[in-house]
Design a protein around this motif. Sequence first.
Motif, PDB file in Angstrom:
ATOM      1  N   ALA A 146      57.961  42.804  59.083  1.00 46.75           N
ATOM      2  CA  ALA A 146      57.418  43.006  60.428  1.00 46.75           C
ATOM      3  C   ALA A 146      56.401  44.145  60.498  1.00 46.75           C
ATOM      4  N   ALA A 147      56.374  45.007  59.497  1.00 43.27           N
ATOM      5  CA  ALA A 147      55.525  46.200  59.550  1.00 43.27           C
ATOM      6  C   ALA A 147      54.051  45.865  59.360  1.00 43.27           C
ATOM      7  N   GLY A 148      53.189  46.661  59.971  1.00 41.91           N
ATOM      8  CA  GLY A 148      51.754  46.569  59.741  1.00 41.91           C
ATOM      9  C   GLY A 148      51.326  47.583  58.700  1.00 41.91           C
ATOM     10  N   VAL A 149      50.062  47.559  58.329  1.00 39.31           N
ATOM     11  CA  VAL A 149      49.585  48.496  57.309  1.00 39.31           C
ATOM     12  C   VAL A 149      49.647  49.939  57.799  1.00 39.31           C
ATOM     13  N   ASP A 150      49.696  50.119  59.130  1.00 36.62           N
ATOM     14  CA  ASP A 150      49.834  51.465  59.689  1.00 36.62           C
ATOM     15  C   ASP A 150      51.262  51.742  60.140  1.00 36.62           C
ATOM     16  N   ALA A 170      58.160  56.270  54.763  1.00 39.68           N
ATOM     17  CA  ALA A 170      59.143  55.312  55.264  1.00 39.68           C
ATOM     18  C   ALA A 170      58.568  54.552  56.451  1.00 39.68           C
ATOM     19  N   LEU A 171      59.178  53.415  56.747  1.00 40.77           N
ATOM     20  CA  LEU A 171      58.768  52.640  57.907  1.00 40.77           C
ATOM     21  C   LEU A 171      59.015  53.442  59.182  1.00 40.77           C
ATOM     22  N   ASP A 172      58.111  53.283  60.129  1.00 35.70           N
ATOM     23  CA  ASP A 172      58.214  53.986  61.403  1.00 35.70           C
ATOM     24  C   ASP A 172      59.456  53.521  62.158  1.00 35.70           C
ATOM     25  N   GLU A 216      62.624  53.527  53.399  1.00 33.01           N
ATOM     26  CA  GLU A 216      61.540  53.836  52.478  1.00 33.01           C
ATOM     27  C   GLU A 216      60.759  52.564  52.132  1.00 33.01           C
ATOM     28  N   ALA A 217      59.449  52.652  52.285  1.00 35.73           N
ATOM     29  CA  ALA A 217      58.563  51.524  51.983  1.00 35.73           C
ATOM     30  C   ALA A 217      57.141  52.050  51.948  1.00 35.73           C
ATOM     31  N   GLY A 218      56.275  51.308  51.252  1.00 33.86           N
ATOM     32  CA  GLY A 218      54.888  51.715  51.123  1.00 33.86           C
ATOM     33  C   GLY A 218      53.994  51.075  52.171  1.00 33.86           C
ATOM     34  N   GLN A 219      52.734  51.528  52.197  1.00 40.26           N
ATOM     35  CA  GLN A 219      51.772  50.961  53.134  1.00 40.26           C
ATOM     36  C   GLN A 219      51.525  49.480  52.885  1.00 40.26           C
ATOM     37  N   LEU A 221      51.046  44.060  53.977  1.00 38.39           N
ATOM     38  CA  LEU A 221      50.531  42.900  53.250  1.00 38.39           C
ATOM     39  C   LEU A 221      51.636  41.910  52.886  1.00 38.39           C
ATOM     40  N   VAL A 222      52.863  42.232  53.240  1.00 34.33           N
ATOM     41  CA  VAL A 222      54.013  41.384  52.911  1.00 34.33           C
ATOM     42  C   VAL A 222      54.348  40.527  54.125  1.00 34.33           C
ATOM     43  N   ASP A 223      54.311  39.207  53.944  1.00 32.51           N
ATOM     44  CA  ASP A 223      54.480  38.321  55.096  1.00 32.51           C
ATOM     45  C   ASP A 223      55.755  37.496  55.081  1.00 32.51           C
TER      46      ASP A 223
END
Length: 319
Positions: free
Chosen positions: A219-223, A237-239, A283-286, A290-292
Motif C-alpha cells: 500500500a505504500a508510495g515511494v514517499d 520504516a513505513l510511515d 522497516e522497509a525501503g523507499q 514500486l511493489v504492487d
Amino acid sequence: MTRISTSVTGLLGIDLPIVQAGMSWASSSSALPVAVSNAGGLGVVAAGPMRLPDLARVLTEVAAGTPRPWAVNLPLYRAGVDEVIELVLRHRPPVLIASQGGPRRYLERFHGIGTRCLHVVAGVPHALKAAAAGVDGLVVVGAEAGGHPPPAMVTTSVLVRAVAAAVPSTPVIASGGIADGAGLAAVLALGAGAAQFGTRFLASTEASVHPAYKEAVVAAGVDGTRTVGHGLGVIRALDNDFTARMLALEESGAEEDSRRKAFQAATLRDAALHGEVAEGKLEAGQSAGLVDSVLPAADIVARIVREYRAARAGLPPIT
C-alpha cells in the motif's frame, strides 16, 4: 535455466545476480531463502534475531532444501555473536554476509572452510578497509534502503558508483531502492555485479512476517517511508503512528531520554510477528512504492529477469 553472468554470479556460483536481503524475521526461517536459491538467486537466512537452536534448525532445513548456494547474514554486534559464529561454522554455509563490525573477526575461519565472505559497507572508507582485509565481495547499502540506512545518507546510485571505482577488483552488490529488473540493469551499469532486494522479497508469500506487514508494504508510495531515531540508531520504516510520534519528538527538540523511550517502545518483532502496523517498526525501503503485489519468491525472481530483459532492450543504440 536462464543465466546472467557477472562478477558476483561467478564468485558465488549462482545463475542470476539477484540477492535476497537478510531481513530479521522475514528471512529468519527457511522458506524464503530456499525459494530464492532454487530460483537461481542467492537466498539469505537472517541470523540476527534468532536463538541458537532455531538458527541450527533453519540452517539444516536450508541445506536440505536447496542444492544451490545460499547465505547467512550475521550482524556482528548481536549478543553472543561468538557462539553464533561457531554454530554457523559447523553448518558450513556457502556464503556469509556480515555487517556491523570488522571482517578480521570472522574472515580466516570462514575462508578456512571454503565459505565466500561478503561484507556490508556504507561508504568508500569502509569499502577500502574491508577489501584490504580480504573479503570476497561487498554489499553496498544506499540511503533508500529499509532498516538501517548509511549514516551519511548517500543514495545507492552515487555510493555504488563510488565504491565500484574505488575497489575495481572487488565484486560489488548494490542494495537500497531496487525492486525490479530496471533497477537491476541500472546498478549493473553503475559497476555492481548484482543487486540485493529486500523490500521486494518482504512482500513475498514465503516471507515469515504477518500478512498485515506485507499489505502495508504494497500500500505504500515511494514517499511512504521515514527515517527516525536520529542519534539513537537511525532506521527507515513505513510511515505510521510510531514514525509520526518520533518525528514530532525530533522536530520539537525533545530530550534524548524521551526520544529513546519512544524509540525503544516500538519493535520490529511486534510488526513482523503480530501485525502491529500502527505502533511497530515497519522497516522497509523507499522501493516499497514500486511493489504492487505479494507474490511467490520464484515468481518475483522470474519477473525481475523479464523486466531486466525489457530494460536492456529498451536502451537506445549508439549511432
